[in-house]
Design a protein around this motif. Structure first.
Motif, short mmCIF file in Angstrom:
data_model
loop_
_atom_site.label_atom_id
_atom_site.label_comp_id
_atom_site.label_asym_id
_atom_site.label_seq_id
_atom_site.Cartn_x
_atom_site.Cartn_y
_atom_site.Cartn_z
N LEU A 81 42.74 47.59 49.02
CA LEU A 81 43.67 47.03 49.41
C LEU A 81 43.80 45.95 50.45
O LEU A 81 44.04 44.95 49.96
N ILE A 82 42.86 46.60 51.60
CA ILE A 82 43.34 45.40 52.99
C ILE A 82 42.24 44.37 52.37
O ILE A 82 42.36 42.80 52.26
N PRO A 83 40.30 44.52 51.86
CA PRO A 83 40.14 43.78 51.27
C PRO A 83 40.26 42.01 50.23
O PRO A 83 40.51 41.48 49.75
N PRO A 84 40.48 42.76 49.22
CA PRO A 84 41.26 41.95 47.74
C PRO A 84 42.39 41.02 48.23
O PRO A 84 42.13 40.11 48.76
N LEU A 85 43.38 41.71 49.00
CA LEU A 85 44.32 40.76 49.93
C LEU A 85 43.81 39.65 50.85
O LEU A 85 44.32 38.18 50.81
N CYS A 86 42.85 40.07 51.52
CA CYS A 86 42.61 38.97 52.51
C CYS A 86 41.96 38.25 51.72
O CYS A 86 41.75 36.54 52.16
N ALA A 87 41.01 38.21 50.60
CA ALA A 87 40.19 37.45 49.80
C ALA A 87 40.71 36.20 48.71
O ALA A 87 40.23 35.29 49.01
N ALA A 88 42.17 37.28 48.57
CA ALA A 88 43.17 36.51 47.98
C ALA A 88 43.72 35.08 49.26
O ALA A 88 44.00 34.13 49.16
N VAL A 89 44.37 35.82 49.96
CA VAL A 89 44.46 34.36 51.32
C VAL A 89 43.45 33.26 51.10
O VAL A 89 43.57 32.24 51.45
N TYR A 90 42.00 33.74 51.40
CA TYR A 90 40.76 33.21 51.61
C TYR A 90 40.89 32.27 51.00
O TYR A 90 39.78 31.06 50.45
N PHE A 91 40.42 32.38 49.02
CA PHE A 91 40.53 32.02 48.50
C PHE A 91 41.89 30.72 48.26
O PHE A 91 41.33 29.50 47.68
N THR A 92 43.17 30.93 48.64
CA THR A 92 43.50 29.56 48.12
C THR A 92 43.93 29.17 49.31
O THR A 92 44.00 27.98 48.67
N GLN A 93 43.55 29.17 50.18
CA GLN A 93 43.68 28.67 52.01
C GLN A 93 42.19 26.92 51.63
O GLN A 93 42.35 26.56 51.55
N PHE A 94 41.10 28.42 51.21
CA PHE A 94 40.07 27.00 50.78
C PHE A 94 40.39 26.73 49.72
O PHE A 94 40.15 25.39 49.65
N LEU A 95 41.05 26.75 48.78
CA LEU A 95 40.80 26.56 47.40
C LEU A 95 42.33 24.87 48.27
O LEU A 95 41.79 23.71 47.66
N ASP A 96 43.18 25.42 49.15
CA ASP A 96 44.12 24.30 49.20
C ASP A 96 43.48 22.90 49.83
O ASP A 96 44.10 22.32 49.46
N LYS A 97 42.68 23.41 50.75
CA LYS A 97 42.54 22.67 51.90
C LYS A 97 41.03 21.56 51.42
O LYS A 97 41.04 20.69 51.47
N THR A 98 40.32 22.07 50.61
CA THR A 98 39.74 21.35 49.90
C THR A 98 39.58 20.92 48.38
O THR A 98 39.32 19.47 47.90
#
Length: 522
Positions: free
Chosen positions: A69-86
């Motif tokens: 539950l937790i790492p996949p959702l955290c990973a989805a957040v970080y995936f989105t953040q870094f992709l959007d930032k760059t």
């Protein structure tokens, strides 16, 4: 005559016992009132002393449920953040209308917004349900990202990037807090690497997506606008998932039964890291600001973030300068992301396996220093293969920040102190990235030799800072062990008494310095 004397003695003992019991009852009432402010939220579910025991098999199954539950959702957040930032990095070679120094300033705007809003967002998040607050920010920044497709001027892009930085500034502090609340110290480094690995994977994913879009030859919309619309929509979707499924804390984890929530808290009790507390405590802020290790973390984050600010926005421009076309550049940038991802996972695994936080930083910095030296030495050689290899080597340094996050998670206690240090870490991250956007100056194009030299020097300095931090923590552990031994002798504690006291201190919301049972991770 002896019997009446014995009876009198017994009456005196009974009176003393009653007195102690009354004092204990009064103490317990005081504690129950104080716990609502002084102690962790965890005390709503578990007591100061361990009253629930769970088998190893039960805890393994529970950890597996957490991992799904937790790492996949955290990973989805970080995936989105870094992709959007760059996203700006991809837009820069896909018809983006802002160039030159204005491009540098648009790059800088994100980190300026990040810096301005870091402390307010951490303060607000401690008062609210952290996962819900995070999800709302993701939805908002998804809308802001889609608005990039409608912008046409420098001012509009600068303002949108500034707002994007504000919304994304809450991500790392909240994700680190969530990991520390649900996982033991020897599990945190790996779990943090599981979401931080998205930094590298987004480079692979983003490169392929941008490469595919680059073949679009229609005239209805400029290619870079498609990037912003797609990524903005993805962010909104992830934000909704976070609001629905990501738990705020073990106390409010609706996906788990009451028994499982108690077991989650009992799993982390001996780590002395605590759970959460909604009240800001001035003494913990003061301790964070007067702890020398805080400023060494700020410094090590700064020395990592300056290169990050440069390379996250200019890596594609550097590769293109070797003589590749825009399409070739987009596809050739992807192996660097794979290298960064592999390094992050290996460092996270080693970090927990060996109970180390600083040694993995050394491992990931050395290849980057070598890669920077190659880019400088081979400049103008025309050896595309060697230059590309050097760029891929440079990608290893990114996992250093993942180890810094794990260091903060494992070496800080007291909810307010955690938030303060995480905010300072991310503030220094934004300052470093602001500086980083300016070390590759247009006048130094296409080689950018001064910027590459700066990266090599900064990361060399970071090696020494990391080892110094490791030495300090090891020295503090020796002092704590000696002090605890003194207390053990002074009070006549057995090993069972020490364990009981350790359990009682776990959810008192004490800082790592206040808690005599807290052990630092090197």
């Amino acid at each position: 005559m002896a019997l009446p004397q014995d009876k009198k003695s017994l009456d005196m003992v009974d009176e003393k016992t009653r007195s102690r019991d009354e004092e204990k009852d009064a103490y317990d009432v005081t504690v129950s009132v104080a716990d609502s402010v002084e102690g962790d939220e965890a005390l709503k579910l578990v007591g100061r002393e361990r009253t629930n025991q769970f088998s190893e098999e039960y805890n393994r199954k529970l950890r597996r449920k957490l991992d799904f539950l937790i790492p996949p959702l955290c990973a989805a957040v970080y995936f989105t953040q870094f992709l959007d930032k760059t996203s700006l990095n991809y837009a820069s070679i896909m018809g983006f209308p802002i160039t030159g120094q204005h491009y540098n300033l648009v790059s800088l705007a994100f980190y300026l917004g990040f810096l301005v809003w870091e402390f307010p967002t951490v303060y607000i998040s401690q008062k609210l349900r952290v996962a819900k607050y995070l999800g709302a920010n993701i939805i908002i920044w998804g809308i802001i990202l889609m608005c990039h497709a409608a912008a046409t001027s420098f001012g509009a892009f600068f303002a949108l990037r500034f707002l994007l930085g504000m919304c994304e500034s809450c991500v790392a502090p909240i994700l680190i807090l969530i990991i520390t609340m649900f996982y033991k110290k020897d599990e945190q480094g790996t779990r943090i690497s599981w979401f931080y690995v998205m930094n590298g994977l987004t480079q692979v994913f983003g490169g392929f997506v941008a490469y595919g879009i680059s073949f679009y030859d229609g005239h209805a919309i400029v290619p870079y606008k498609i990037i912003y619309i797609l990524l903005g929509g993805l962010a909104i979707l992830v934000g909704v998932c976070v609001v629905i499924w990501l738990p705020d804390s073990p106390i409010h984890a609706r996906a788990f039964t009451t028994e499982e929530r108690i077991a989650i808290l009992e799993r982390v009790r001996d780590d002395q890291g605590g759970s959460e507390n909604k009240h800001w405590k001035k003494d913990q802020i003061v301790e964070a600001l007067t702890d020398a290790r805080t400023w060494l973390i700020v410094l090590t984050t700064l020395t990592t973030s300056i290169p990050n600010g440069a390379l996250s926005n200019f890596s594609n421009i550097i590769i293109k300068s070797f003589g590749y076309t825009s399409k070739q550049t987009l596809i050739l940038s992807t192996p660097g992301g794979a290298v960064a991802s592999l390094t992050t996972l290996l460092c996270g695994w080693y970090s927990d396996k060996k109970n180390e936080r600083m040694i993995p930083i050394v491992f990931c910095l050395l290849p980057t220093i070598v890669g920077s030296a190659m880019l400088i030495g081979l400049n103008g050689s025309g050896n595309k293969g060697a230059l590309l290899f050097a760029v891929y080597l440079i990608g290893t340094f990114g996992s250093a920040l993942s180890s810094v996050y794990a260091y903060n998670a494992s070496n800080t206690s007291g909810h307010t102190k955690k938030n303060t240090i995480n905010a300072l870490t991310l503030a220094s991250f934004s300052v470093g990235n602001i500086i980083g956007t300016e070390i590759f100056q247009p006048k130094d194009a296409p080689a950018y030799i001064p910027g590459k030299i700066a990266i090599m020097v900064l990361l060399t300095v970071q090696l020494f800072i990391s080892m110094f931090l490791r030495w300090i923590n090891m020295r503090l552990n020796v002092k704590k062990a000696a002090k605890l031994q003194e207390e053990k002798v002074k009070h006549g504690w057995s090993d069972e008494d020490v364990q009981r006291e350790r359990e009682r201190h776990a959810f008192m919301d004490l800082t790592d310095k206040q808690n005599p049972f807290f052990v630092y991770t090197a």
